[in-house]
Design an enzyme around this catalytic site. Structure first.
Site, PDB file in Angstrom:
ATOM      1  N   ASP A 280      40.330  41.556  39.083  1.00 17.57           N
ATOM      2  CA  ASP A 280      41.020  40.689  38.115  1.00 17.57           C
ATOM      3  C   ASP A 280      40.461  39.268  38.139  1.00 17.57           C
ATOM      4  O   ASP A 280      40.730  38.473  37.241  1.00 17.57           O
ATOM      5  CB  ASP A 280      42.523  40.651  38.427  1.00 17.57           C
ATOM      6  CG  ASP A 280      43.344  41.475  37.457  1.00 17.57           C
ATOM      7  OD1 ASP A 280      42.832  41.751  36.355  1.00 17.57           O
ATOM      8  OD2 ASP A 280      44.476  41.837  37.811  1.00 17.57           O
TER       9      ASP A 280
ATOM     10  N   GLN B 131      49.016  45.518  39.219  1.00 12.81           N
ATOM     11  CA  GLN B 131      49.471  45.240  37.852  1.00 12.81           C
ATOM     12  C   GLN B 131      50.591  44.192  37.868  1.00 12.81           C
ATOM     13  O   GLN B 131      51.590  44.349  38.571  1.00 12.81           O
ATOM     14  CB  GLN B 131      49.966  46.548  37.192  1.00 12.81           C
ATOM     15  CG  GLN B 131      50.401  46.383  35.755  1.00 12.81           C
ATOM     16  CD  GLN B 131      49.274  45.978  34.819  1.00 12.81           C
ATOM     17  OE1 GLN B 131      48.173  46.513  34.878  1.00 12.81           O
ATOM     18  NE2 GLN B 131      49.536  45.011  33.958  1.00 12.81           N
TER      19      GLN B 131
ATOM     20  N   LYS C 218      44.206  52.003  31.427  1.00 13.63           N
ATOM     21  CA  LYS C 218      43.147  51.626  32.375  1.00 13.63           C
ATOM     22  C   LYS C 218      42.597  52.875  33.051  1.00 13.63           C
ATOM     23  O   LYS C 218      41.394  53.049  33.197  1.00 13.63           O
ATOM     24  CB  LYS C 218      43.698  50.641  33.423  1.00 13.63           C
ATOM     25  CG  LYS C 218      43.884  49.238  32.857  1.00 13.63           C
ATOM     26  CD  LYS C 218      44.655  48.322  33.791  1.00 13.63           C
ATOM     27  CE  LYS C 218      44.871  46.962  33.116  1.00 13.63           C
ATOM     28  NZ  LYS C 218      45.740  46.060  33.852  1.00 13.63           N
TER      29      LYS C 218
END
Ligand code: NAP
Length: 281
Positions: free
Chosen positions: A119, A96, A52
């Site tokens: 997200d 995460q 990422k």
């Protein structure tokens, strides 16, 4: 059969995003910023986060990874999120997953300001998506959606079957396709005749976590099949779709690996840029 090349699609998307970031920099004299919080030292999470960060740098985003040991207290994480919520240089925040057991995942998700929730997991974004309003959309279904639209720009009236109803994949995917006027069926582990449901579909999105569950005789000729699954098996990583046999029936199919995965990260960058743009209005 069209082999949907996720690596190529992701590279093209990153190229578009790089251009956009450069234009935003000229216009606002600053660039979108993505901050990732990584807890613990689980190998897959470390790899995801590294990828990422690499992709974010590639398109010119400002990116930062904040690491904590496995034993970090929940309050430390919530306080850091609060600080990032109030930091104008941070456009997007991602924690995460999975989290260590002592940290409440839902609390963490809800602590992130909906406007920075790259997200798309915050209940506010989930609600906005299902109401058809502007929202952050979870990265994996967003990537699937973009790949489907490239194959078939007009989805009006298509029958779409989601295999799996997770908040991460099946449900948001269903919302995206519903917005495109598909007739959507969401199946799950209690569905009575999964094969019969799949056979009705013009589009199948499989996000289950069972190796090669979707077989060729479940797939209507010329259906578009998107395989989200990532399963470790004796023969390596395989998806939720029996690739070889389904490739003989489907109109288009994503491989595993090299299909949905690369697009997921590119969509995280896209979401960060969208959050930045909304914050400048
Ligand atoms: P999940 O939260 O475990 O959800 C799995 C879903 O599949 C559930 O809705 C479950 O039904 C359903 N299911 C289980 N067995 C079934 C069966 N026999 N028939 C029909 N449905 C069944 O999984 P997830 O997080 O969505 O992930 C799914 C897969 O995608 C995993 O392999 C994961 O590693 C992969 N994944 C890939 C990416 C990527 O970037 N490529 C991203 C995320 C996830 P119930 O609700 O009834 O239990």
């Amino acid at each position: 059969m069209i082999l949907i090349d996720g690596k190529k699609a992701a590279a093209e998307l990153r190229e578009e995003l790089k251009k956009e970031v450069s234009e935003l920099k000229t216009k606002y004299n600053k660039v979108p910023g993505l901050t990732v919080i990584l807890i613990g030292d689980m190998a897959p999470s470390q790899i995801y986060v590294r990828n990422k960060e690499k992709s974010a740098n590639e398109v010119g985003l400002k990116s930062e990874v904040i690491k904590y040991p496995e034993a970090v207290e929940e309050k430390t994480i919530l306080d850091k999120i609060e600080e990032l919520n109030n930091d104008e240089t941070v456009s997007g925040i991602l924690v995460q997953l999975p989290l260590p057991k002592h940290i409440d995942k839902q609390k963490v998700i809800e602590a992130i300001a909906p406007s920075k929730d790259v997200d798309g997991f915050h209940p506010m974004n989930v609600g906005n998506l299902s109401s058809g309003y502007e929202s952050s959309v979870p990265c994996t279904p967003l990537g699937c959606y973009l790949m489907i639209k490239k194959i078939e720009p007009n989805l009006n009236g298509k029958k779409a079957v989601m295999v799996g109803r997770s908040n991460l994949n099946g449900k948001p995917m269903a919302q995206l396709l519903l917005k495109e006027n598909c007739t959507v069926t969401i199946t799950h582990s209690k569905t009575k005749d999964l094969k019969a449901e799949c056979l009705e579909a013009d589009i199948i999105v499989a996000a289950v976590g069972i190796p090669e569950l979707v077989k060729a005789d479940w797939v209507k000729k010329d259906a578009i099949v998107i395989d989200v699954g990532i399963n470790k098996t004796d023969k390596g990583i395989v998806g939720d779709v029996a690739f070889e046999e389904v490739s003989k029936v489907a109109k288009a199919l994503t491989p595993v690996p090299g299909g949905v995965g690369p697009m997921t990260i590119a969509c995280l960058l896209k979401n960060t840029i969208e959050c930045f743009k909304r914050s400048q209005r």
